[in-house]
Design a protein around this motif. Sequence first.
Motif, PDB file in Angstrom:
ATOM      1  N   ASN A  65       0.793  -1.223   0.000  1.00 21.11           N
ATOM      2  CA  ASN A  65       0.000   0.000   0.000  1.00 21.11           C
ATOM      3  C   ASN A  65       0.832   1.284   0.000  1.00 21.11           C
ATOM      4  OD1 ASN A  65       0.489  -1.259   2.667  1.00 21.11           O
ATOM      5  ND2 ASN A  65      -0.160   0.728   3.429  1.00 21.11           N
ATOM      6  N   TYR A  66       2.087   1.194   0.428  1.00 21.10           N
ATOM      7  CA  TYR A  66       2.854   2.383   0.778  1.00 21.10           C
ATOM      8  C   TYR A  66       3.965   2.661  -0.210  1.00 21.10           C
ATOM      9  CZ  TYR A  66       2.982   5.525   4.778  1.00 21.10           C
ATOM     10  OH  TYR A  66       2.835   6.599   5.605  1.00 21.10           O
ATOM     11  N   GLU A  67       4.347   3.932  -0.301  1.00 23.65           N
ATOM     12  CA  GLU A  67       5.509   4.307  -1.099  1.00 23.65           C
ATOM     13  C   GLU A  67       6.503   5.049  -0.240  1.00 23.65           C
ATOM     14  OE1 GLU A  67       2.683   4.087  -2.803  1.00 23.65           O
ATOM     15  OE2 GLU A  67       3.385   3.014  -4.577  1.00 23.65           O
ATOM     16  N   HIS A  80      -2.735   4.134  14.139  1.00 27.82           N
ATOM     17  CA  HIS A  80      -1.503   4.895  14.328  1.00 27.82           C
ATOM     18  C   HIS A  80      -0.311   3.943  14.163  1.00 27.82           C
ATOM     19  CE1 HIS A  80      -4.385   7.649  15.783  1.00 27.82           C
ATOM     20  NE2 HIS A  80      -4.311   7.395  17.077  1.00 27.82           N
ATOM     21  N   HIS A  81       0.780   4.484  13.730  1.00 31.75           N
ATOM     22  CA  HIS A  81       1.984   3.660  13.565  1.00 31.75           C
ATOM     23  C   HIS A  81       3.195   4.564  13.532  1.00 31.75           C
ATOM     24  CE1 HIS A  81       0.426   4.788   9.593  1.00 31.75           C
ATOM     25  NE2 HIS A  81       1.698   4.871   9.224  1.00 31.75           N
ATOM     26  N   GLN A  82       4.330   3.993  13.803  1.00 31.91           N
ATOM     27  CA  GLN A  82       5.577   4.740  13.716  1.00 31.91           C
ATOM     28  C   GLN A  82       6.340   4.280  12.481  1.00 31.91           C
ATOM     29  OE1 GLN A  82       6.466   3.642  18.056  1.00 31.91           O
ATOM     30  NE2 GLN A  82       7.480   5.622  17.865  1.00 31.91           N
ATOM     31  N   HIS A  83       7.063   5.216  11.867  1.00 30.40           N
ATOM     32  CA  HIS A  83       8.018   4.845  10.817  1.00 30.40           C
ATOM     33  C   HIS A  83       9.387   5.170  11.385  1.00 30.40           C
ATOM     34  CE1 HIS A  83       5.084   4.894   7.335  1.00 30.40           C
ATOM     35  NE2 HIS A  83       4.417   5.628   8.203  1.00 30.40           N
ATOM     36  N   ILE A  84      10.198   4.185  11.597  1.00 27.43           N
ATOM     37  CA  ILE A  84      11.520   4.426  12.179  1.00 27.43           C
ATOM     38  C   ILE A  84      12.574   3.871  11.216  1.00 27.43           C
ATOM     39  CG2 ILE A  84      13.009   4.069  14.194  1.00 27.43           C
ATOM     40  CD1 ILE A  84      10.396   3.610  15.820  1.00 27.43           C
ATOM     41  N   ASN A 125       6.002   9.600  14.136  1.00 27.32           N
ATOM     42  CA  ASN A 125       4.855   8.885  14.671  1.00 27.32           C
ATOM     43  C   ASN A 125       3.686   9.304  13.792  1.00 27.32           C
ATOM     44  OD1 ASN A 125       2.764   7.782  16.074  1.00 27.32           O
ATOM     45  ND2 ASN A 125       3.598   8.303  18.085  1.00 27.32           N
ATOM     46  N   HIS A 126       3.235   8.390  12.980  1.00 27.35           N
ATOM     47  CA  HIS A 126       2.201   8.729  11.996  1.00 27.35           C
ATOM     48  C   HIS A 126       0.822   8.511  12.599  1.00 27.35           C
ATOM     49  CE1 HIS A 126       0.657   8.301   7.593  1.00 27.35           C
ATOM     50  NE2 HIS A 126       0.064   9.265   8.269  1.00 27.35           N
ATOM     51  N   VAL A 127       0.260   9.614  13.052  1.00 26.70           N
ATOM     52  CA  VAL A 127      -1.124   9.629  13.521  1.00 26.70           C
ATOM     53  C   VAL A 127      -1.949  10.061  12.314  1.00 26.70           C
ATOM     54  CG1 VAL A 127      -2.733  10.709  15.134  1.00 26.70           C
ATOM     55  CG2 VAL A 127      -0.376  10.195  15.851  1.00 26.70           C
TER      56      VAL A 127
HETATM   57 CU    CU Z   1       2.564   6.107   7.918  1.00 25.83          CU
END
Ligand code: CU
Length: 703
Positions: A419-421, A469-473, A629-631
């Motif tokens: 789903n993501y780029e 919610h998720h984090q991208h680290i 932190n992707h809220v």
């Molecule tokens: Cu995200």
Amino acid sequence: MSTEQIISSLPFVGGKKTTPQHPLGPLTAGEITESAKLIKSIWPANTNIQFKSITLQEPKKADLVPFLAAEHAGQSTPTIERRSFVVYYLRNTNKLHEAVVSLSQGKVESNVRLGPNVHSNADGDEIIRVEQIALEDEQVKAEIAKLKLPEGTVVISDPWIYGSDGINDGLFTDNERMFQCFLYVRDPNNASELDSNHYAMPISISPVVSAETMKVTRIDFLPTGADATVKEPGPYKVQPPNEYIPEAQDLRTDVKPLNVVQPEGTSFEVTKFSEQGQSVAWQKWDFKVGFNQREGMVLYDVHYAGRPLFYRLSLSDMNIPYADPRHPYHKKAAFDLGDAGAGIMANNLQLGCDCLGSIYYLSAVLSDDKGEPLEMPNCVCIHEQDAGIGWKHTNYRTGRAAVVRNRELVLQSIITVSNYEYILAFQFNQAGEFMYEVRATGILSTQPIDEGISVPWGTVVHPGVLAAHHQHIFSLRVDPMIDGPLNRVVFDEAHPMPRSDFNPHGVGYTVSETPITTSGGYDLDWDVNRIFKIQNAAVKNPVNGKSVAYKIMAPPFQKMLADKDSFHFKRAEFADHNIYVTSYKDGELYAGGTYTNQSRGGTGVRSFADRKDNVLDDDIVVWVQFGINHVPRIEDFPVMPCEVLKVAFKPVNFFDKNPALDVPQSVQSFNKSTLMGVEHKQEAGTAVVKDGELCCNKESSKL
Ligand SMILES: [Cu+2]
């Protein structure tokens, strides 16, 4: 990682020797084929091998350093054996192997069976098959039938890496390699639209597929309320679609063209240093570009004006842990590089779409599950961009301005992970600085939620759709050689000067510098303006006597929220500190460990650092973490405006003055800008475009 050496009576069979390649050159198609052939030759003829990666086994640093030194000196280079690193399964088993093949000698040098609890990445062929298996399973079909979807509705399956939770409870064990499929429907009212956004229509049925048997082993039902309760699938309420494709929009009509024109071409040069490796030279920078299945772009041997800066640069790892604590979401924590691969998922970049201006494309060759070469066309684009003003000063007494533009060189790769780029870019400028930029975009990973419910671990982005919610680290691996191989990391802090007779007004402050002596994880502290620098203490600035350095300007981020006993925390060994400093060891390339799929920790940078090695004036590696932190916002759906993250590396006392002083002035005769309004007071002939030299002159000298 536990390993078990296979005692094999099978002979290693010699193969055809290949043409010598530069030791850092990515594997050629011929070398990939040869590696696969040699691996197959050590097994009985009917063995079905599922190749996971066939990639360059980079030489030992101790061998490579003299090679590169000789190369830079224009001397003859020593011979370094070419090797490939091969990861493979015996198909439909859990028998994972790691092998090193000597391409120079045409033989398999080592072949080790890994495990238990060591699993390799997913591959493209496997993902497509898992998608189909999940949808063709009779039990899954029976559950889907309960949704009473309109005739002709298409169900979509997104296989996810299963994750780890350490639970060993019958069907709920993560010992074996599995996929968790999340299902969606495409808009039933527009069923023929292949690009319809199925993430706007998630359903609660989630089949688990064994990567070993390639069969559905379990069907999970997703909680859709405010608690962990799961319900039997019932009739599905078709919601309105939420499309990102342009034909579904009422497109604005007031955007005029903005063309990037480089009438004399680009200021950079690209030359081959091996069949698959390219060297780039631009504005005093020069480096080699490699490309592999795991990391995608890798830069080697980075110099500025002939001075060594970085031995190797790459994005080492990323982790995206999700906030929903409920089964099966509690295992959702993607390692997109180790679980899939930034190289293998790289887009075929399109001229005039992904990259503007005069573009040079690099292509690569990776490998597929059969061990055959896989062309990766246009997986890196190289171009220059104007990044605004580089520096400027106007002498208000004379009105004379000196100004230069900031030109950047960009090497960009874009990866699609389901789903993501991620748009990943190395950027260099004319002031001796380089940046690593990540743009997160694409579509949120969504899940079903009952209407009218709101939960504190996610955002409802569409009726019936929750984005947790998720984090991208991220972890950027920096192997430095700032003016030489022995470097240290120091941190500066600014502290108020105590009041005294010397500081009677209490306004003074000083900056102190502290060296890091032992490997470990270290953190930013904005309250004391803590800045980390990679320094060469043996090389002093000729003007101020300070050690030459590059500082790391990384944005702050919230460290992993999952607690210290969680598998998320154990696995993402980089996610708890802004900076890790370790001593260099061959093969320590990945901050989350070599095998991240369903990993259990103990093999990444936290473990490397736990050796408590000396890192003062030594061969060190610096691991720079950054993230968000992707809220989710509703504006992130149905496709997310780019979230931009940037880490910058800037020289500190490395040059004796601003290194961009020699950039030619920004003048109209060169830039050819166009006057659009009548308000502009620039009077041609009196001051401004005199002889095409200056932008501004005496006439309007005002502060
Ligand atoms: Cu995200």
